[in-house]
Enzyme design. Structure first.
Site, mmCIF file in Angstrom:
data_model
loop_
_atom_site.group_PDB
_atom_site.id
_atom_site.type_symbol
_atom_site.label_atom_id
_atom_site.label_comp_id
_atom_site.label_asym_id
_atom_site.label_seq_id
_atom_site.Cartn_x
_atom_site.Cartn_y
_atom_site.Cartn_z
ATOM 1 N N GLU A 45 0.935 -1.169 -0.041
ATOM 2 C CA GLU A 45 -0.058 0.030 0.026
ATOM 3 C C GLU A 45 0.929 1.301 -0.012
ATOM 4 O OE1 GLU A 45 -3.489 1.816 2.788
ATOM 5 O OE2 GLU A 45 -2.032 0.480 3.581
ATOM 6 N N LYS A 113 -9.664 2.565 -2.105
ATOM 7 C CA LYS A 113 -9.466 1.923 -0.714
ATOM 8 C C LYS A 113 -10.967 2.385 -0.139
ATOM 9 C CE LYS A 113 -6.904 1.509 3.708
ATOM 10 N NZ LYS A 113 -5.947 1.879 4.448
ATOM 11 N N CYS A 149 -5.495 -2.918 2.288
ATOM 12 C CA CYS A 149 -5.393 -2.978 4.009
ATOM 13 C C CYS A 149 -6.399 -3.191 4.660
ATOM 14 C CB CYS A 149 -4.525 -1.749 4.394
ATOM 15 S SG CYS A 149 -3.607 -1.637 5.717
#
Length: 552
Positions: A45, A113, A149
């Site tokens: 990430e 994300k 994540c």
């Protein structure tokens, strides 16, 4: 339709803001993946910038520069494995934490994300816009899903990817270390595998950034939660993992399985690696510290040698008339055991000059804390002068117990650029020192054996600013103090809960008071390695001026 898939994992260490340098790492690993016949190479990430970039990520100039680097990578990596790399994406008024999929000379897919962490060290709701769920992308005919994540800590994004055709999951992470976090990560990822029925690759970055250490420990799970690949913690690793299509879907073949060290060793290595990276990434190669003959400076000196090598560590004894012969002997002893440069700089002459200068102002007033602190501040002055003259970063050596209750002198022993043990309670300092005397690993640059003299570990702690001074003259015994601090600071327990646990209420209230009134000191203290979920700085942010006291 392909029945095999080779994925190259780059458990890599970015440098914050070094966009071209990080892009060069992408190119180097891509070449390695290409030579190995990989279908895809994955990076963590936000790798192109580094993580956690905080408000740096909001700069338009950085956002534009990132996009330019990504576009250059699409051209440079067009004739080989697909590249998956994290970075920020600006679209109109929205800024996304994005994962770019580079294929055939273009950006083929962007995963934005969705779940933005906003706790402990994370401020992503403040910095980023939540992206849509999104779907998988194609790599040589295989559908890959990449929850970014935090998106893999909840079921919604992985389940959406599975429902829209993902055949396995590659999860890029910028997940910083705290004690026992690995088990928590594993439990969450096993849950995602069970829910989706898909293999899952957990890819984490490594390396230090300010107070945070990213510990790697990447792994691969097959359906049912079977661990088939385990990369080591803290090391940069390029690993090729192979998937094959079966009647039940894709499965990862068995690969290397590193043995993970226990928490005590992980904590110590965080201190070492955090210092090593902080130095290297900020442009320093040498350190110095005041060596008092006490346990804290002894452990910091050992950490420094393990991180940088003895030739890059200078230890300075700055004695006053209150420094015991035992401390003088112990300081010289550990310096010799570690093989560092050892300088002896008495402070008596400078202290006399300061005392004489202040005498007209202090006349008629009782000698006390101000005079004691002159010693500490004079030591800080001398150490900073040496730091400036020799180009060596000054390390400060206060443990978490002292940092919590303000048992340190601002502009004195708190002076310095980094504190490796800032998040380590005093009782753990003793435990860690004993452990280091018994254990040596190949990542330690210092010598094997009993590097910290037992006399330093066994003697009662003292600041030695007045005759026969002991820490317990001013503080509760450290086992009691640390237990109370752990409840008040790390667990946010109330005074009543501390008393119910068996601690004297007056002592608990006194500790609470010291914690609150010391906030201004911590606000001005050096950064240090984060070992817990309640390290002083981003994890625990309190007002400096504050009259609240727990009434319970």
């Amino acid at each position: 339709m392909a029945d095999t898939f080779r994925l190259t994992l780059a458990q890599a260490n970015p440098v914050m803001g070094d966009l071209s340098g990080n892009a060069d790492k992408v190119r180097a690993v891509w070449q390695e993946a290409k030579a190995a016949g990989a279908d895809m190479v994955a990076f963590p990430e936000m790798f192109i910038v580094g993580y956690n970039a905080q408000d740096l990520i909001l700069k338009p100039a950085l956002q534009a520069a990132v996009l330019a680097e990504i576009e250059q990578l699409t051209k440079d990596c067009a004739d080989g494995p697909v590249v998956a790399v994290g970075g920020p994406l600006k679209e109109g008024d929205a800024l996304y934490n994005a994962y770019f999929i580079l294929r055939d000379g273009k950006i083929a897919h962007i995963q934005r994300k969705h779940n933005l962490p906003n706790y402990t060290v994370f401020d992503e709701e403040r910095l980023f816009t939540s992206g849509p769920m999104g779907g998988p992308y194609s790599v040589n005919g295989v559908r890959v899903g990449s929850p970014v994540c935090e998106d893999a800590w909840f079921e919604d994004v992985p389940e959406t990817l599975e429902e829209t055709g993902a055949e396995f999951l590659v999860v890029p992470n910028g997940s910083p270390y705290y004690r026992d976090k690995f088990d928590r990560r594993m439990n969450h990822m096993v849950a995602r595998v069970i829910e989706t029925g898909l293999p899952l690759v957990y890819l984490n970055m490594v390396g230090g950034q300010d107070d945070q250490m990213f510990d790697g420990g990447s792994f691969v799970l097959n359906p049912g939660g079977q661990l088939v690949v385990q990369l080591p913690v803290f090391d940069e690793v390029v690993a090729h993992v192979d998937f094959e299509r079966t009647a039940e879907g894709w499965r990862c073949k068995e690969g290397p399985k590193a043995v993970l060290p226990a928490g005590e060793e992980q904590d110590y290595r965080v201190c070492v690696e955090a210092l090593r990276d902080y130095m290297g990434k900020s442009g320093f190669s040498k350190v110095l510290l005041g060596l008092s003959g006490g346990i804290d400076s002894a452990l910091v000196a050992t950490i420094a040698v393990d991180a940088l090598g003895a030739e890059n560590v200078r230890c300075v004894m700055l004695p006053s008339e209150y420094t015991s012969q035992g401390s003088l002997d112990d300081a010289k002893d550990i310096a010799e055991r570690l093989g560092v440069r050892y300088d002896y700089v008495p402070i008596s002459e400078g202290r006399d000059a300061i005392t004489n200068t202040l005498a007209p102002l202090f006349e008629g007033l009782e000698s006390g804390l101000a005079e004691e602190n002159i010693q500490s501040r004079l030591r800080g002055l001398l150490l900073m002068a040496m730091s400036n003259k020799f180009g060596e970063m000054l390390l400060t050596t206060g443990n978490k117990s002292e940092v919590a209750v303000g048992y340190a002198t601002i502009y004195g022993d708190m002076a310095g650029g980094f504190n490796p043990i800032k998040d380590m309670y005093k009782t753990r300092v003793f435990e860690t020192s004993r452990w280091r005397n018994e254990v040596h690993r190949d990542w330690m640059m210092g010598p094997e054996g009993e590097v910290i003299p037992p006399a330093i570990i066994d003697k009662p702690p003292s600041a030695e600013l007045r005759p026969d001074q002991k820490d317990e003259d001013s503080l509760p015994p450290y086992d009691v103090l640390d237990a109370i601090l752990y409840m008040l600071v790390d667990e946010d327990k109330s005074v009543a809960e501390c008393v119910a646990a068996g601690y004297d209420r007056e002592t608990v209230k006194r500790v609470e008071h010291l914690v609150y009134i010391s906030e201004y000191k911590r606000f001005q203290s050096a950064p240090g390695a984060r070992l817990s979920k309640k390290a002083f700085w981003l994890d625990r942010r309190y007002p400096i001026v504050n009259r609240f006291r727990d009434p319970s």
